[in-house]
Design a protein around this motif. Sequence first.
Motif, short mmCIF file in Angstrom:
data_model
loop_
_atom_site.label_atom_id
_atom_site.label_comp_id
_atom_site.label_asym_id
_atom_site.label_seq_id
_atom_site.Cartn_x
_atom_site.Cartn_y
_atom_site.Cartn_z
N THR A 71 -49.70 35.87 -7.84
CA THR A 71 -50.65 36.65 -7.04
C THR A 71 -52.03 36.61 -7.68
O THR A 71 -53.04 36.45 -6.98
CB THR A 71 -50.18 38.11 -6.91
OG1 THR A 71 -48.86 38.12 -6.39
CG2 THR A 71 -51.09 38.91 -6.01
N GLY A 72 -52.08 36.74 -8.99
CA GLY A 72 -53.36 36.66 -9.68
C GLY A 72 -53.99 35.28 -9.60
O GLY A 72 -55.20 35.15 -9.49
N GLY A 73 -53.15 34.25 -9.65
CA GLY A 73 -53.66 32.87 -9.57
C GLY A 73 -54.22 32.54 -8.20
O GLY A 73 -55.24 31.86 -8.10
N THR A 74 -53.57 33.01 -7.14
CA THR A 74 -54.06 32.70 -5.79
C THR A 74 -55.27 33.56 -5.42
O THR A 74 -56.14 33.10 -4.70
CB THR A 74 -52.96 32.89 -4.74
OG1 THR A 74 -52.48 34.23 -4.80
CG2 THR A 74 -51.82 31.92 -4.96
N ALA A 75 -55.32 34.77 -5.92
CA ALA A 75 -56.44 35.65 -5.60
C ALA A 75 -57.61 35.43 -6.54
O ALA A 75 -58.73 35.86 -6.26
CB ALA A 75 -55.99 37.11 -5.67
N GLY A 76 -57.37 34.78 -7.67
CA GLY A 76 -58.43 34.55 -8.63
C GLY A 76 -58.63 35.70 -9.60
O GLY A 76 -59.38 35.60 -10.55
#
Length: 181
Positions: free
Chosen positions: A129-134
């Motif tokens: 989730t953190g990787g896709t949202a940045g």
Amino acid sequence: MTTTPLTRYDRSMLRLMNDRRAAVWYATAARRRLTVVAHVVLSGAIGGLMTHFCLAEGEPLWTVAVTAVLYFPWMVATGLINGATRGLLELRERALDERQSAERSRVLARAHRVTTLLLAAAAVTLLITGGTAGVAPKAYAAPLLIAVLVVHWMMPLWVAGWRAQDEPADEDAVGGGALEL
């Protein structure tokens, strides 16, 4: 049982956990598993309501009222699972016989493995989730970790309730009692 003498507390807990008055509610594997599923659902609902209360704007007090109402069936389900397992996780080690002690070890090992997988899934979920949202989803990290902590706390009870065996049939009721001469 071990050679350590039982205390008054141990004896009272042993009596309580072996009280068969509610046995009709967990007499079969299907009923025990239904109770475990109900307990999981109630735990999830309570956790979801608490999360909503903490994250929602305006602090909706209805969630507190619904949570308080759900606690009663949650406590009843907890008691039924403890009764079905004859207090496998609630009794002290010295109050258990060798078979129960071995079963407790198996239940705790299985619960530990399941919880480890859930922790890994939670970590991967937060990373993805953190990787896709940045950016890391900080608002949901604490509720997710608290949920996994609650699951870690309750998993041994759920595993024990799911794995509990049926009580042996009463020999006198079946007709296998002593023969009269």
